[in-house]
Write a protein that holds these residues in place. Structure first.
Motif, PDB file in Angstrom:
ATOM      1  N   THR A 255       0.830  -1.207   0.000  1.00  0.00           N
ATOM      2  CA  THR A 255       0.000   0.000   0.000  1.00  0.00           C
ATOM      3  C   THR A 255       0.863   1.256   0.000  1.00  0.00           C
ATOM      4  O   THR A 255       0.587   2.214  -0.728  1.00  0.00           O
ATOM      5  CB  THR A 255      -0.929   0.008   1.227  1.00  0.00           C
ATOM      6  OG1 THR A 255      -1.782  -1.135   1.185  1.00  0.00           O
ATOM      7  CG2 THR A 255      -1.787   1.268   1.257  1.00  0.00           C
ATOM      8  N   LEU A 256       1.917   1.248   0.826  1.00  0.00           N
ATOM      9  CA  LEU A 256       2.815   2.398   0.885  1.00  0.00           C
ATOM     10  C   LEU A 256       3.551   2.595  -0.438  1.00  0.00           C
ATOM     11  O   LEU A 256       3.800   3.731  -0.863  1.00  0.00           O
ATOM     12  CB  LEU A 256       3.816   2.226   2.027  1.00  0.00           C
ATOM     13  CG  LEU A 256       3.251   2.347   3.446  1.00  0.00           C
ATOM     14  CD1 LEU A 256       4.326   2.033   4.469  1.00  0.00           C
ATOM     15  CD2 LEU A 256       2.687   3.738   3.687  1.00  0.00           C
ATOM     16  N   ALA A 257       3.897   1.499  -1.096  1.00  0.00           N
ATOM     17  CA  ALA A 257       4.582   1.596  -2.388  1.00  0.00           C
ATOM     18  C   ALA A 257       3.670   2.248  -3.428  1.00  0.00           C
ATOM     19  O   ALA A 257       4.109   3.114  -4.203  1.00  0.00           O
ATOM     20  CB  ALA A 257       5.019   0.214  -2.851  1.00  0.00           C
ATOM     21  N   ASP A 258       2.390   1.835  -3.439  1.00  0.00           N
ATOM     22  CA  ASP A 258       1.424   2.434  -4.366  1.00  0.00           C
ATOM     23  C   ASP A 258       1.225   3.919  -4.053  1.00  0.00           C
ATOM     24  O   ASP A 258       1.142   4.763  -4.961  1.00  0.00           O
ATOM     25  CB  ASP A 258       0.087   1.705  -4.287  1.00  0.00           C
ATOM     26  CG  ASP A 258       0.170   0.277  -4.812  1.00  0.00           C
ATOM     27  OD1 ASP A 258       1.116  -0.024  -5.571  1.00  0.00           O
ATOM     28  OD2 ASP A 258      -0.709  -0.535  -4.445  1.00  0.00           O
ATOM     29  N   GLN A 259       1.136   4.223  -2.744  1.00  0.00           N
ATOM     30  CA  GLN A 259       0.956   5.617  -2.333  1.00  0.00           C
ATOM     31  C   GLN A 259       2.168   6.454  -2.729  1.00  0.00           C
ATOM     32  O   GLN A 259       2.021   7.593  -3.183  1.00  0.00           O
ATOM     33  CB  GLN A 259       0.737   5.694  -0.821  1.00  0.00           C
ATOM     34  CG  GLN A 259       0.455   7.110  -0.324  1.00  0.00           C
ATOM     35  CD  GLN A 259       0.366   7.186   1.187  1.00  0.00           C
ATOM     36  OE1 GLN A 259       1.208   6.626   1.899  1.00  0.00           O
ATOM     37  NE2 GLN A 259      -0.632   7.871   1.699  1.00  0.00           N
ATOM     38  N   ALA A 260       3.356   5.884  -2.566  1.00  0.00           N
ATOM     39  CA  ALA A 260       4.589   6.600  -2.910  1.00  0.00           C
ATOM     40  C   ALA A 260       4.605   6.957  -4.389  1.00  0.00           C
ATOM     41  O   ALA A 260       4.976   8.081  -4.772  1.00  0.00           O
ATOM     42  CB  ALA A 260       5.809   5.748  -2.556  1.00  0.00           C
ATOM     43  N   GLU A 261       4.194   6.011  -5.220  1.00  0.00           N
ATOM     44  CA  GLU A 261       4.181   6.250  -6.663  1.00  0.00           C
ATOM     45  C   GLU A 261       3.194   7.363  -7.020  1.00  0.00           C
ATOM     46  O   GLU A 261       3.488   8.243  -7.837  1.00  0.00           O
ATOM     47  CB  GLU A 261       3.807   4.965  -7.397  1.00  0.00           C
ATOM     48  CG  GLU A 261       3.867   5.067  -8.914  1.00  0.00           C
ATOM     49  CD  GLU A 261       5.272   5.312  -9.412  1.00  0.00           C
ATOM     50  OE1 GLU A 261       5.412   5.914 -10.503  1.00  0.00           O
ATOM     51  OE2 GLU A 261       6.238   4.913  -8.727  1.00  0.00           O
ATOM     52  N   THR A 262       2.021   7.317  -6.387  1.00  0.00           N
ATOM     53  CA  THR A 262       1.002   8.338  -6.654  1.00  0.00           C
ATOM     54  C   THR A 262       1.465   9.715  -6.216  1.00  0.00           C
ATOM     55  O   THR A 262       1.311  10.702  -6.950  1.00  0.00           O
ATOM     56  CB  THR A 262      -0.311   7.981  -5.924  1.00  0.00           C
ATOM     57  OG1 THR A 262      -0.780   6.718  -6.374  1.00  0.00           O
ATOM     58  CG2 THR A 262      -1.376   9.038  -6.182  1.00  0.00           C
ATOM     59  N   ILE A 263       2.038   9.793  -5.014  1.00  0.00           N
ATOM     60  CA  ILE A 263       2.482  11.082  -4.468  1.00  0.00           C
ATOM     61  C   ILE A 263       3.595  11.677  -5.313  1.00  0.00           C
ATOM     62  O   ILE A 263       3.611  12.877  -5.594  1.00  0.00           O
ATOM     63  CB  ILE A 263       2.931  10.904  -3.006  1.00  0.00           C
ATOM     64  CG1 ILE A 263       1.707  10.647  -2.120  1.00  0.00           C
ATOM     65  CG2 ILE A 263       3.682  12.135  -2.506  1.00  0.00           C
ATOM     66  CD1 ILE A 263       2.038  10.305  -0.698  1.00  0.00           C
ATOM     67  N   LYS A 264       4.539  10.837  -5.737  1.00  0.00           N
ATOM     68  CA  LYS A 264       5.646  11.335  -6.557  1.00  0.00           C
ATOM     69  C   LYS A 264       5.159  11.755  -7.947  1.00  0.00           C
ATOM     70  O   LYS A 264       5.613  12.762  -8.493  1.00  0.00           O
ATOM     71  CB  LYS A 264       6.726  10.260  -6.673  1.00  0.00           C
ATOM     72  CG  LYS A 264       7.495  10.019  -5.383  1.00  0.00           C
ATOM     73  CD  LYS A 264       8.549   8.936  -5.561  1.00  0.00           C
ATOM     74  CE  LYS A 264       9.328   8.717  -4.273  1.00  0.00           C
ATOM     75  NZ  LYS A 264      10.347   7.646  -4.413  1.00  0.00           N
ATOM     76  N   THR A 265       4.253  10.972  -8.517  1.00  0.00           N
ATOM     77  CA  THR A 265       3.756  11.275  -9.864  1.00  0.00           C
ATOM     78  C   THR A 265       2.908  12.543  -9.872  1.00  0.00           C
ATOM     79  O   THR A 265       3.069  13.408 -10.744  1.00  0.00           O
ATOM     80  CB  THR A 265       2.920  10.103 -10.411  1.00  0.00           C
ATOM     81  OG1 THR A 265       3.723   8.918 -10.449  1.00  0.00           O
ATOM     82  CG2 THR A 265       2.397  10.415 -11.806  1.00  0.00           C
ATOM     83  N   GLU A 266       2.013  12.653  -8.899  1.00  0.00           N
ATOM     84  CA  GLU A 266       1.095  13.788  -8.861  1.00  0.00           C
ATOM     85  C   GLU A 266       1.639  14.967  -8.077  1.00  0.00           C
ATOM     86  O   GLU A 266       1.029  16.036  -8.043  1.00  0.00           O
ATOM     87  CB  GLU A 266      -0.245  13.341  -8.277  1.00  0.00           C
ATOM     88  CG  GLU A 266      -0.921  12.241  -9.088  1.00  0.00           C
ATOM     89  CD  GLU A 266      -2.272  11.843  -8.533  1.00  0.00           C
ATOM     90  OE1 GLU A 266      -2.722  12.478  -7.553  1.00  0.00           O
ATOM     91  OE2 GLU A 266      -2.890  10.910  -9.076  1.00  0.00           O
ATOM     92  N   GLN A 267       2.789  14.772  -7.396  1.00  0.00           N
ATOM     93  CA  GLN A 267       3.436  15.852  -6.639  1.00  0.00           C
ATOM     94  C   GLN A 267       2.481  16.483  -5.616  1.00  0.00           C
ATOM     95  O   GLN A 267       2.334  17.701  -5.525  1.00  0.00           O
ATOM     96  CB  GLN A 267       3.965  16.918  -7.587  1.00  0.00           C
ATOM     97  CG  GLN A 267       5.167  16.479  -8.406  1.00  0.00           C
ATOM     98  CD  GLN A 267       6.400  16.210  -7.536  1.00  0.00           C
ATOM     99  OE1 GLN A 267       6.910  17.108  -6.863  1.00  0.00           O
ATOM    100  NE2 GLN A 267       6.866  14.969  -7.535  1.00  0.00           N
TER     101      GLN A 267
END
Length: 207
Positions: A109-121
């Motif tokens: 879950t944290l990995a998915d969240q990390a990707e979203t946060i980095k992509t969407e800034q």
């Protein structure tokens, strides 16, 4: 680069450095305490959690309500305040404290969240307002205001609750259950109230 934009970036960077430094300091103190306790007898140790004004205690396999509330507040602030620069750090630091039963799910879950946060800034902040320890279930609920801000400046605010369960092993807290959701704490009392209302509604429909 515009001066105002540069100042904003510099301020955000300094804030992130202070946040990361605080987390590192907390974890370092925890490790030192653990190292000492592992060489001592299985006795009750009185500590002063950084997140609470009251004293708490911990033994080899148990911890006081105050200690569990302190850990819940720590985890909610760690998980609830995320930026593109800190999300990877948070993921790495929380992993050793996860119980085996939830580690893979939380890490994914944290990995998915990390990707979203980095992509969407996006930047996520959490301001805790209340803590509830539920004795029958051993759950700890931390409820507060969560704010999500995108690069365009759009802001979304909501009430959010983090729900935790802990176990103590060799004086080290293990997070064995973790959930977070929008709205107030879903306590056992609230579940029972909703069940009664549902039953009453069904009885009225049948009559």
């Amino acid at each position: 680069m515009k001066v105002n934009q540069f100042k904003k970036s510099l301020t955000q960077t300094n804030g992130e450095r202070k946040f990361l430094g605080g987390v590192v300091g907390i974890l370092a103190v925890a490790v030192l305490i653990l190292a000492y306790l592992l060489t001592a007898d299985d006795s009750k140790v009185i500590i002063q959690p950084y997140t609470l004004s009251e004293e708490a205690w911990i033994t080899q396999e148990k911890a006081s309500v105050e200690y569990q509330e302190s850990m819940a507040l720590f985890f909610s602030e760690l998980l609830g305040n995320v930026t593109p620069a800190t999300v990877g750090f948070i993921k790495e630091r929380i992993d050793p404290l996860l119980g085996a039963n939830i580690r893979q799910k939380v890490v994914n879950t944290l990995a998915d969240q990390a990707e979203t946060i980095k992509t969407e800034q996006v930047v996520i902040t959490f301001n805790p307002r209340s803590i509830i320890y539920e004795k029958p279930t051993g759950k700890v609920f931390v409820t507060g205001r969560s704010k999500t801000e995108g690069p365009s400046g759009a802001v979304r605010e909501e009430q959010r609750t983090f729900e935790f369960e802990f176990q103590i092993a060799n004086y080290l807290p293990r997070l064995t259950a973790l959930d977070n959701y929008e709205g107030k704490a879903i306590t056992q009392e609230l579940i029972e109230q909703r069940a009664k209302l549902q039953k009453a509604s069904e009885e009225r429909e049948q009559s």
